[in-house]
Scaffold this motif. Structure first.
Motif, PDB file in Angstrom:
ATOM      1  N   ALA A  25       0.818  -1.217   0.000  1.00 12.72           N
ATOM      2  CA  ALA A  25       0.000   0.000   0.000  1.00 12.72           C
ATOM      3  C   ALA A  25       0.846   1.258   0.000  1.00 12.72           C
ATOM      4  CB  ALA A  25      -0.917   0.004   1.224  1.00 12.72           C
ATOM      5  N   PHE A  26       2.064   1.145   0.481  1.00 13.55           N
ATOM      6  CA  PHE A  26       2.908   2.326   0.652  1.00 13.55           C
ATOM      7  C   PHE A  26       3.331   2.873  -0.707  1.00 13.55           C
ATOM      8  CE2 PHE A  26       6.529   4.843   2.040  1.00 13.55           C
ATOM      9  CZ  PHE A  26       6.089   5.340   3.260  1.00 13.55           C
ATOM     10  N   ASP A  27       3.232   4.180  -0.872  1.00 11.47           N
ATOM     11  CA  ASP A  27       3.519   4.821  -2.157  1.00 11.47           C
ATOM     12  C   ASP A  27       4.825   5.615  -2.052  1.00 11.47           C
ATOM     13  OD1 ASP A  27       3.562   6.102  -4.584  1.00 11.47           O
ATOM     14  OD2 ASP A  27       1.438   6.645  -4.541  1.00 11.47           O
ATOM     15  N   TRP A  28       5.920   4.963  -2.379  1.00  4.68           N
ATOM     16  CA  TRP A  28       7.228   5.627  -2.279  1.00  4.68           C
ATOM     17  C   TRP A  28       7.367   6.766  -3.293  1.00  4.68           C
ATOM     18  CZ3 TRP A  28      10.317   5.670   1.609  1.00  4.68           C
ATOM     19  CH2 TRP A  28      10.440   4.571   2.463  1.00  4.68           C
ATOM     20  N   GLU A  29       6.803   6.563  -4.471  1.00  9.95           N
ATOM     21  CA  GLU A  29       6.936   7.610  -5.496  1.00  9.95           C
ATOM     22  C   GLU A  29       6.241   8.887  -5.053  1.00  9.95           C
ATOM     23  OE1 GLU A  29       8.826   7.517  -8.000  1.00  9.95           O
ATOM     24  OE2 GLU A  29       9.369   5.378  -7.982  1.00  9.95           O
ATOM     25  N   ALA A  30       5.048   8.742  -4.469  1.00 17.53           N
ATOM     26  CA  ALA A  30       4.341   9.935  -3.978  1.00 17.53           C
ATOM     27  C   ALA A  30       5.128  10.588  -2.851  1.00 17.53           C
ATOM     28  CB  ALA A  30       2.949   9.544  -3.489  1.00 17.53           C
ATOM     29  N   ARG A  31       5.710   9.752  -2.013  1.00 18.58           N
ATOM     30  CA  ARG A  31       6.507  10.301  -0.908  1.00 18.58           C
ATOM     31  C   ARG A  31       7.698  11.089  -1.437  1.00 18.58           C
ATOM     32  NH1 ARG A  31       5.933   8.251   4.817  1.00 18.58           N
ATOM     33  NH2 ARG A  31       3.902   8.590   3.907  1.00 18.58           N
ATOM     34  N   ASN A  32       8.326  10.563  -2.448  1.00 17.07           N
ATOM     35  CA  ASN A  32       9.479  11.249  -3.035  1.00 17.07           C
ATOM     36  C   ASN A  32       9.052  12.588  -3.649  1.00 17.07           C
ATOM     37  OD1 ASN A  32      12.020  11.804  -4.028  1.00 17.07           O
ATOM     38  ND2 ASN A  32      11.946  10.302  -5.667  1.00 17.07           N
TER      39      ASN A  32
END
Length: 627
Positions: free
Chosen positions: A390-397
């Protein structure tokens, strides 16, 4: 080395949840100008003739005692107030170790089990009331022995013992027998006034690196006994500076006028004129540090506050670039280049951090980790894997790190040679459908999903970070009311909650103590469980066996293969949501002669900083921007 994760909103409206918050929470702080903290940055009045350098950090250390130097903030201070046997070269990249207080490299036995380290003569502790007549005495080998013993004295509540636990002959037994400082430890002794001998239980290739950490800084016994717990606010060392005041807003140092005279040899420090000449560091060649009379480190967790202090021109002289200022300040993000109007006033440097941000599941919690019921434990693994999907690394970046961070699978960070660029990226690729399917196949429903308490230190940005995480879990069917924020008053309070295993998920940043993947792999080594560095309390016997096998090996393809197998175990067990290495962007005033570094060199760089008169530039004239 623990560091606070930095939360930097890049653009209001970058994501749905962020857009909503910008209309509300962000109106309070993140996407506007300075907060009230700016007032706290008010400058101490400059003294004529006093050369002052003002640095800044985003958190305040809770103690300046080396036994408590568990984060990058405390380490920055400790490494300037105290001495360590070894240090990292100021300018060499990749990072390289060098003797510091040690008088050259040690004698090492052929079996790699005995180290004899000579220390320099004529090094003196600062004058202090702890000494007879207030006069600092000479630092000797016994001082280092005493200082390392302090890490094994429970009365000090030490946080660095994990570096040497089970490594030095007799040291753990010394602790078990009551930590009597007058009792000799067979593997840690002063052979004579200027020679330390360390005998190891087994080879420890990173031993000398651990002697470059603040945890190993040399403390005089007189000061520790004179001040007791107050040593945490009253350092008494032999470093380049002496602390004259310290509180939660700043620490003020003055130059230690008794600091040993050691002229800078730029070549020995790894100077590369092709990439570093613009910093003006050639000006310090042949001179003995420190070069400023007063060093001030301001602590402020608010990016806008630090930035506004920085651009005033007479306060903070080095800062990171806030995300909300990227478009205003940078002409190019990759490579990082300032717009002309900023290039005329500031220097800039950038690079990938030697560390990462990640979130580890705490296996002590039976609703997420280990469980006596094997069926539930299997379902727990599916739960963790679903959260990772579920974790969205791209959005976090995009939202917090300018879109310039490097996302990678596992816990071996990109800056170390053991990093595997070919590793599958499935663990860092968002897969909402896959997460929902995992939950369904393992009997998780909105009714059965457990309550997840997410701990953070207080602050609007921290709240935003939580809201992003909660929104991602809601996308896979997690009820909103079952993802709960618990805020702690300070970063120190949050750290204590991690150490005491009181939170089911640990969201943190980790900066490498030394350039070796072992330093992140140890974060999941079973014996390092809370209150040690393994906040996940991950206990995998197969992982531990590989760790112990690799721990005695020198760098080699065989050791790298073991490291990578351990890395894959963490991924396969869904032990952590990981990871991302941030791109650091530093700006500093042009009259400052320096190459700032927050990574492995860390606090060591501050002794080399010089400040030119206002209006002068450290940048050579032929490198000045046109116009």
């Amino acid at each position: 080395m623990l560091s606070a994760s930095r939360w930097r909103p890049a653009h209001c409206g970058d994501a749905r949840w962020l857009a909503v918050l910008c209309a509300g929470l962000l109106a309070l702080a993140g996407c506007r100008g300075p907060t009230g903290q700016e007032a706290a940055r008010a400058s101490p009045e400059p003294d004529a003739g006093i050369k002052t350098f003002r640095h800044s950090l985003d958190q305040a250390p809770s103690s300046l005692d080396p036994v408590q130097a568990a984060n990058v903030y405390a380490n920055h201070v400790v490494l300037n107030a105290y001495d360590t046997l070894f240090a990292y070269k100021y300018l060499a990249r990749p990072y390289q170790l060098k003797p510091n207080l040690a008088d050259g490299w040690p004698e090492i036995s052929p079996d790699l089990l005995r180290y004899r380290i000579r220390i320099k003569r004529g090094v003196f502790f600062q004058d202090d009331a702890a000494f007879p007549a207030g006069k600092g005495r000479e630092l000797v080998a016994e001082d280092f022995v005493y200082s390392l013993k302090r890490q094994f004295d429970p009365k000090n509540r030490p946080q660095g013992a994990w570096f040497w636990q089970g490594r030095i002959v007799g040291l753990d037994d010394w602790k078990a027998a009551g930590s009597d400082y007058d009792r000799e430890v067979p593997g840690l002794r002063a052979v004579d006034r200027y020679t330390v001998e360390v005998r190891l239980v087994r080879p420890y290739p990173q031993l000398l690196d651990t002697f470059a950490q603040g945890f190993s800084a040399v403390v005089p016994r007189e000061a520790a006994e004179h001040y007791g717990r107050e040593l945490g606010t009253h350092p008494v060392g032999s470093g380049p500076f002496r602390v004259v005041s310290y509180d939660s807003s700043r620490v003020v140092f003055e130059r230690n006028r008794r600091f040993r005279q050691e002229p800078v040899d730029l070549q020995a420090e790894g100077y590369d004129p092709a990439t570093q000449r613009y910093t003006g560091v050639e000006r310090i060649q042949g001179r003995s540090p420190p070069f400023v009379d007063r060093l001030i480190i301001d602590f402020a967790d608010d990016d806008a506050s630090r930035w506004n202090s920085f651009i005033k021109g007479n306060e903070i002289q080095v800062t990171g670039l806030p995300a909300e200022k990227v478009d205003e300040v940078l002409e190019s993000r990759d490579p990082v280049r300032l717009k002309p109007e900023f290039a005329r006033k500031y220097q800039v440097a950038s690079g990938l951090e030697a560390g990462f941000v990640f979130q580890a599941f705490n296996f002590d919690f039976p609703e997420f980790g280990y469980n006596p019921d094997p069926v539930r434990e299997r379902r727990n693994k599916a739960l963790r894997c679903a959260i990772i999907k579920a974790f969205d690394w791209e959005a976090r970046n995009r939202s917090w790190y300018f879109g310039l961070a490097t996302i990678f699978p596992g816990i071996i960070v990109p800056v170390v040679p053991e990093f595997d660029p070919q590793l599958s990226r499935s663990s860092v690729t968002r897969d909402v459908a896959g997460a929902r399917r995992l939950l369904q196949e393992n009997g998780w429903t909105a009714e059965t999903l457990p309550v997840l308490v997410y701990g953070q230190s207080a602050g609007v940005k921290q709240r935003m970070f939580f809201e992003q995480f909660r929104a991602e879990l809601m996308d896979i069917g997690w009820p909103q009311e079952k993802v709960v924020l618990k805020q702690y008053a300070t970063f120190g309070d949050l750290g204590r909650a991690w150490k005491e295993s009181r939170l089911p998920i640990v969201s943190k940043g980790w900066g490498l103590d030394y350039p070796d993947a072992e330093n992140t792999l140890q974060l999941f080594y079973g014996p390092n469980g809370s209150p040690g560095s393994n906040d996940a309390n991950y206990r995998n016997p197969a992982y531990d066996r590989l760790y112990e096998q690799a721990a005695v090996m020198l760098s080699s393809p065989e050791r790298t293969a073991l490291y990578r197998r351990m890395n894959q175990m963490v991924i396969d067990d869904c032990a952590a949501i990981t990871g991302l290495s941030r791109k650091r962007i530093y700006l500093w005033h042009k009259n400052v002669v320096a190459l700032p570094d927050r990574e492995i060199v860390g606090g060591f760089f501050l002794r080399y900083v010089d400040v030119l008169p206002e209006g002068e530039s450290a940048r050579p004239p032929d490198l000045e921007p046109a116009g």
